[in-house]
Enzyme design. Sequence first.
Site, PDB file in Angstrom:
ATOM      1  N   SER A 101     -29.184  82.126   5.325  1.00 27.15           N
ATOM      2  CA  SER A 101     -30.132  81.504   6.239  1.00 27.15           C
ATOM      3  C   SER A 101     -30.709  82.541   7.195  1.00 27.15           C
ATOM      4  O   SER A 101     -31.226  83.566   6.748  1.00 27.15           O
ATOM      5  CB  SER A 101     -29.458  80.344   6.982  1.00 27.15           C
ATOM      6  OG  SER A 101     -30.395  79.543   7.608  1.00 27.15           O
ATOM      7  N   HIS A 151     -29.255  74.831   0.596  1.00 27.64           N
ATOM      8  CA  HIS A 151     -29.202  76.017   1.432  1.00 27.64           C
ATOM      9  C   HIS A 151     -27.907  76.786   1.185  1.00 27.64           C
ATOM     10  O   HIS A 151     -26.812  76.248   1.338  1.00 27.64           O
ATOM     11  CB  HIS A 151     -29.266  75.547   2.886  1.00 27.64           C
ATOM     12  CG  HIS A 151     -29.904  76.506   3.819  1.00 27.64           C
ATOM     13  ND1 HIS A 151     -31.163  77.024   3.628  1.00 27.64           N
ATOM     14  CD2 HIS A 151     -29.459  77.042   4.993  1.00 27.64           C
ATOM     15  CE1 HIS A 151     -31.459  77.828   4.633  1.00 27.64           C
ATOM     16  NE2 HIS A 151     -30.448  77.864   5.466  1.00 27.64           N
ATOM     17  N   ASP A 172     -34.014  73.198  -1.341  1.00 30.10           N
ATOM     18  CA  ASP A 172     -33.991  73.643   0.049  1.00 30.10           C
ATOM     19  C   ASP A 172     -35.400  73.843   0.611  1.00 30.10           C
ATOM     20  O   ASP A 172     -36.149  74.693   0.128  1.00 30.10           O
ATOM     21  CB  ASP A 172     -33.207  74.955   0.135  1.00 30.10           C
ATOM     22  CG  ASP A 172     -33.077  75.469   1.557  1.00 30.10           C
ATOM     23  OD1 ASP A 172     -33.352  74.697   2.495  1.00 30.10           O
ATOM     24  OD2 ASP A 172     -32.692  76.643   1.717  1.00 30.10           O
TER      25      ASP A 172
END
Length: 485
Positions: free
Chosen positions: A177, A435, A409
Site C-alpha cells: 500500500s 489489497h 482492489d
Amino acid sequence: MRLSKPVVVFVSLLFIVALSGFTHGFVMTPRTLLDRLSESSSYLTTKELWFDQTLDHYSPYDHRQFKQRYYEFLDYFQVPDGPIFLKICGESSCRGISNDYISVLAKKFGAAVVSLEHRYYGKSSPFKSHTTENLKYLSSKQALFDLAAFRQWYQESLNLKRNRPGADNSWFVFGVSYSGALSAWFRLKFPHLTCGSLASSAVVLAVYNYTEFDKQVGESAGPECKAVLQEITELVDRSLESKGKELRKQFGASELEIDGDFLYFLADAAVVAFQYGNPDVLCTPLVEAKKAGENLVAAYAKYVRDYYVGTFGVGVETYNQNHLKNTTVSEYDSDRLWWFQVCTEVAYFQVAPSNDSIRSSKVDTKYHLDLCKNVFGEGIYPEVDVTNTYYGGTKIAGSKIVFTNGSQDPWRHASKQTSSPDMPSYIITCHNCGHGTDMRGCPQSPLRIEGNAQNCSSPDAVNKVRQKMIEHIDLWLSECKGTDV
C-alpha cells in the site's frame, strides 16, 4: 494511502496500509482488531527496539533527533552474509513484524527481517503534540531518508556484532500500500542501498481527483450489486436533508454532523469489502434484500453496523472532522497524521465520477479541500504535481522493482500496472483478490504464516505471482551479492 482498507480479522493486518492505512480511503487497522491480532502467532516478533533518528534530514543546522521504533527477526538469518529484508511499516502503529508471507520468503532466502516504524506514527512521534506546525516534518521524503539512515546504522551495528568491518549484506525492501510506494521510491532514490524492492499494491501515483477508485468499486461489485449500491446512495441522498438525524442514528453515526463526513463513512464501508477481498459479505445480503423487496437502507445500515464497525472495528469518530482536529499524540490514533499527508502530498481524493457513480456526488473536491482547511488551517494543499514530478508516478524511472496488485482492489489504478523490462508488474486475478494479496493471501482467520492462498477463489493465480516474485528476488539478490549493490 488513504487506502480504504467473515474472515476480516486477517484483512486488517497492516494496512496497511492501509491502507494502508487509511480511513477515508485507506482503512487503517482498527484498535479492536489490533487487540485480536496481538497474539504471538500473528507476529514474528513484537520486541521493541529503538533507533536515534534525525528529525530534519534536509537541514545541516538542525541536529534534533527522536526515538524511532523498530523490530528485528533473526531466526532464519544465515550468518554472517545472508540477505536483510527491510519491511517498511506504513501509516499506522507498527506493533511488530507481521507473520505473513514475508516469513516464508525469509526462510527460503535465509534472511534477517527488520522493520522500521514510520515517523510520527505509533510510538515514533518526534513531538508531544501534533499541531499543524509540528507536522511539517511528516512526509514521504523525510520517511525515505529515515529508512536510508536506519539501513546504514543497522548494517554498521551488525558488522560490529560480527566483527566484519566494511561488510555489506544484500538488502531487499518490502512494502504494501503506502509502504509499497515507499518501497518503490526507496529503490528509486537510494538504488545503492538495496538490491531491489517489492511494491505490493503500491500507490505510487498521487491523484488529485481519483474517480478511477469508484469506477473500480463498481466493476468489482458486478452489475447486480453495483445497481443496489447506487440505489442505496440515491435513497440516502434523498432522505438526508429531511431525515438526516434519523438516518445518522440508523447507521450508528449520529456524531457525523457534516454531511460529507457521513457520506464518506457510508462509501468507505462498501469499499472495504472489495479492497480487502470480501465482496460477498456486502453484496450477498444486499442483493437478497433487493429481491425480497426489503428496505435497502436498513439492510445496508445493518452491514455497516455489524460488519464495518462491529467485525472490522472501524470507529465512526475517524470520519469526524472535529476528531481530526485533535492534536493529542496517541499510539493507536493515526487519522490526523494520514490526513495531513493526504492534504499535503498525495490527495487521492475519492470523488464521485461525473456519471454512473456509486458514492454520493456530494463527496466532491470541495469537500476534501474544505476538510484540509478546516482540520489543518489555511495554506494546506496537496502538491500532487510536485509529488509526481519528484517520484515519477506510474512512469517511475526505477529498476529492480516488482509491482503486484489484486484485481478487485480500487487502489490498483494508482499503482504501476504495466510491465517494463526492469520493473515487472503483475495483476493477481480472482473474485477476492484485493489489497496486498500477494503478501497476505486472501481473507482468513486465524492468520497463517504464509498468507494461505488456498483461501483465494483462484489460489493458482496467487501462487503464480508469488513464484515470479521469488524468481526476481533470487535474481536480483544474486546480481548484487558481493558487489556494492
